[in-house]
Scaffold this motif. Structure first.
Motif, mmCIF file in Angstrom:
data_model
loop_
_atom_site.group_PDB
_atom_site.id
_atom_site.type_symbol
_atom_site.label_atom_id
_atom_site.label_comp_id
_atom_site.label_asym_id
_atom_site.label_seq_id
_atom_site.Cartn_x
_atom_site.Cartn_y
_atom_site.Cartn_z
ATOM 1 N N ASP A 159 -80.172 -16.898 15.804
ATOM 2 C CA ASP A 159 -81.308 -16.254 16.499
ATOM 3 C C ASP A 159 -82.455 -17.427 15.046
ATOM 4 O O ASP A 159 -84.112 -17.243 15.145
ATOM 5 C CB ASP A 159 -81.792 -14.744 16.311
ATOM 6 C CG ASP A 159 -81.304 -14.413 17.349
ATOM 7 O OD1 ASP A 159 -81.622 -15.547 18.316
ATOM 8 O OD2 ASP A 159 -80.724 -13.455 17.990
ATOM 9 N N ASP A 160 -82.384 -16.892 13.349
ATOM 10 C CA ASP A 160 -83.081 -17.414 12.618
ATOM 11 C C ASP A 160 -83.592 -19.116 12.439
ATOM 12 O O ASP A 160 -84.334 -19.396 12.120
ATOM 13 C CB ASP A 160 -82.562 -16.941 11.311
ATOM 14 C CG ASP A 160 -82.995 -15.493 11.011
ATOM 15 O OD1 ASP A 160 -83.243 -15.434 11.505
ATOM 16 O OD2 ASP A 160 -81.682 -15.299 10.543
ATOM 17 N N GLU A 183 -84.769 -22.393 14.483
ATOM 18 C CA GLU A 183 -85.891 -22.650 15.529
ATOM 19 C C GLU A 183 -84.450 -24.360 16.298
ATOM 20 O O GLU A 183 -84.813 -24.051 17.483
ATOM 21 C CB GLU A 183 -86.978 -23.666 15.242
ATOM 22 C CG GLU A 183 -87.539 -22.609 14.417
ATOM 23 C CD GLU A 183 -89.084 -23.010 13.763
ATOM 24 O OE1 GLU A 183 -88.915 -24.360 13.520
ATOM 25 O OE2 GLU A 183 -89.442 -22.091 12.788
ATOM 26 N N ARG A 221 -81.683 -22.323 18.628
ATOM 27 C CA ARG A 221 -82.125 -20.891 19.229
ATOM 28 C C ARG A 221 -82.900 -21.923 21.151
ATOM 29 O O ARG A 221 -82.453 -21.399 21.302
ATOM 30 C CB ARG A 221 -83.816 -20.947 19.279
ATOM 31 C CG ARG A 221 -84.191 -19.594 18.887
ATOM 32 C CD ARG A 221 -85.511 -19.138 18.750
ATOM 33 N NE ARG A 221 -85.518 -18.594 17.225
ATOM 34 C CZ ARG A 221 -86.023 -18.919 16.473
ATOM 35 N NH1 ARG A 221 -87.435 -18.945 16.703
ATOM 36 N NH2 ARG A 221 -86.340 -18.204 15.326
ATOM 37 N N LYS A 271 -79.713 -15.263 24.960
ATOM 38 C CA LYS A 271 -79.796 -13.997 23.653
ATOM 39 C C LYS A 271 -78.359 -13.980 23.917
ATOM 40 O O LYS A 271 -77.703 -12.854 22.823
ATOM 41 C CB LYS A 271 -80.356 -13.341 24.720
ATOM 42 C CG LYS A 271 -81.807 -13.308 24.188
ATOM 43 C CD LYS A 271 -82.744 -12.638 24.312
ATOM 44 C CE LYS A 271 -84.176 -12.835 24.159
ATOM 45 N NZ LYS A 271 -85.310 -11.757 24.935
ATOM 46 N N ARG A 328 -74.807 -14.911 15.360
ATOM 47 C CA ARG A 328 -75.778 -15.214 16.504
ATOM 48 C C ARG A 328 -76.624 -14.837 15.681
ATOM 49 O O ARG A 328 -78.495 -15.108 16.045
ATOM 50 C CB ARG A 328 -75.619 -13.429 17.121
ATOM 51 C CG ARG A 328 -74.925 -13.338 18.654
ATOM 52 C CD ARG A 328 -74.630 -12.449 18.842
ATOM 53 N NE ARG A 328 -73.927 -12.893 19.807
ATOM 54 C CZ ARG A 328 -73.580 -11.835 21.419
ATOM 55 N NH1 ARG A 328 -73.942 -10.368 20.975
ATOM 56 N NH2 ARG A 328 -72.058 -11.470 21.968
ATOM 57 N N GLN A 329 -76.946 -13.752 14.076
ATOM 58 C CA GLN A 329 -78.772 -13.887 13.152
ATOM 59 C C GLN A 329 -78.829 -15.279 13.651
ATOM 60 O O GLN A 329 -79.748 -15.522 12.796
ATOM 61 C CB GLN A 329 -77.742 -12.872 12.617
ATOM 62 C CG GLN A 329 -79.431 -12.549 12.091
ATOM 63 C CD GLN A 329 -80.505 -11.461 12.420
ATOM 64 O OE1 GLN A 329 -80.046 -10.743 13.541
ATOM 65 N NE2 GLN A 329 -81.567 -11.915 12.168
#
Length: 420
Positions: free
Chosen positions: A318-319, A321, A324, A329, A314-315
């Motif tokens: 999220d990092d 682009e 995403r 979420k 997930r990290q």
């Protein structure tokens, strides 16, 4: 004791304890003992010693049987037994302790007597006094508490031999023989008197015993007659019945003891078997618990690692682009309608890469869930085996206890029926 042992003890006392020396060489050692006794009286009971001098009473006139028969001629047996016990433990010198004890306890009475009265007192009244066990016990306590050293006895013995040597040198043989003759005549008269007294007592006792026996027979004959015979027959029958009952009771007791021993052995075997089963089941339960604990720890570690891995993914999403735009979420893929208007600028290659990564992550997630389910199944299986093992232990305990109780009830019921 048997005759052979009694004779062996007599030989031992005669030779090893020195009693035989009193009878040898014209009783020379016996007269030495009389001299030692008089010297001890002079030291311990001087007033009685002086009184005997005044009435011309010598030790051989009253103490000869004390030494030659170890007090068995006149005194009761329970007192003689104590004296012989002391003699076997301490030696022949114990006779002096007992003799001095007798003289001390009767001193007040002897001081009031003359020559004839003293002889009669020693012959009749003194033995009667110790027919009571209490008096005999007090006498033995006094004799044991009286300390007479062997050195003192040796000293008196040397004095006696020295005196005898001097007398032998100074005395005329005719006078010595005359004195010895007088002494023997006195001893003979005393022995004849004692013999007459004993014969008279024996005859009197026999006559009295015969009269008592005749009276008892006469009374018994008059009072019982034929009834006594019937009563004797009834008593004999009752005695036979009692003996038979005793034999039956002993057989019953023996049988019950055998059954009790068998029951105890059976209980012991069942108890050992149950204890071994309990130990075995306890070890199995311990192994199951250990395996469950290990699997739980492994499952927790796997879940923690999966959560950490998912968090990393997930990290990374999220990092990134580009990623995403495709995931929300919660980590789920967005629908195609929610894509941005600028998605046309992405290349087909990047879309393909993202799709491959998505498939790999879904596959890894599915494998993790599958491992979780397998671990839960193993835990349920182990819990099931654990429950079965506990049930087997409880059943084994109940089975052993029920078998023991039933066997006891069976034995008790059989014994009760036999008793009835």
């Amino acid at each position: 004791m048997p005759e052979e042992q009694a004779f062996s003890v007599l030989v031992k006392i005669m030779f090893d304890y020195g009693l035989r020396e009193l009878f040898k060489q014209n009783f020379e050692d016996l007269h030495c003992k009389f001299y030692q006794l008089e010297r001890l009286m002079q030291e311990y009971i001087p007033d009685l010693y002086n009184h005997f001098l005044d009435i011309s009473l010598e030790a051989h006139m009253y103490a000869s049987q004390w030494f030659l028969t170890l007090f068995t001629a006149k005194f009761p047996l329970y007192m003689v037994f104590h004296i012989i016990d002391l003699l076997l433990c301490e030696g022949i010198s114990v006779i002096f302790n007992v003799a001095l004890g007798l003289l001390k306890t009767t001193k007040d009475d002897l001081l009031l007597t003359d020559f004839e009265g003293a002889l009669k007192f020693f012959r009749v009244q003194l033995p009667k006094r110790y027919r009571s066990e209490e008096n005999a016990k007090k006498l033995m306590e006094l004799a044991c508490n009286m300390k007479i050293s062997q050195k003192k006895l040796k000293k008196y013995e040397k004095e006696y031999h020295t005196m005898r040597e001097q007398q032998a040198q100074q005395e005329d043989p005719i006078e010595r023989y005359e004195r010895e003759n007088r002494r023997l005549q006195e001893a003979n008269m005393r022995l004849e008197q004692e013999n007459d007294d004993l014969a008279h007592e024996l005859v009197t006792s026999k006559i009295a015993l015969r009269k008592d026996l005749d009276n008892v027979r006469h009374v018994f004959t008059l009072s019982t007659g034929d009834k006594a015979e019937e009563k004797a027959d009834a008593l004999n029958k009752e005695l036979l019945m009692t003996k038979q009952k005793l034999i039956d009771a002993e057989e019953e007791k023996r049988r019950l003891e055998e059954e009790s021993a068998q029951l105890k052995e059976m209980c012991r075997r069942e108890l050992d078997k149950a204890e071994s089963e309990i130990k075995k089941n306890s070890s199995i339960i311990g192994d199951y618990k250990q395996i469950c604990s290990q699997l739980s720890e492994r499952l927790e570690k796997q879940q923690t690692a999966n959560k950490a891995e998912i968090e990393k993914i997930r990290q990374k999403v999220d990092d990134c682009e580009h990623c995403r735009e495709f995931f929300n979420k919660e980590g789920r893929v967005k629908v195609a309608s929610s894509a941005k208007d600028g998605s046309d600028e992405d290349t087909d290659e990047e879309k393909e890469t993202l799709k491959n990564q998505l498939r790999e992550m879904e596959l890894e997630l599915a494998q993790t869930k599958l491992q979780l389910v397998e671990a839960e199944c193993k835990i349920q299986d182990l819990e099931h085996h654990l429950g079965l093992a506990l049930n087997e232990v409880q059943a084994a305990k109940k089975t052993w206890f029920n078998r023991t109780i039933s066997s006891i009830k069976t034995v008790t019921g059989v014994q009760g029926k036999e008793t009835c």
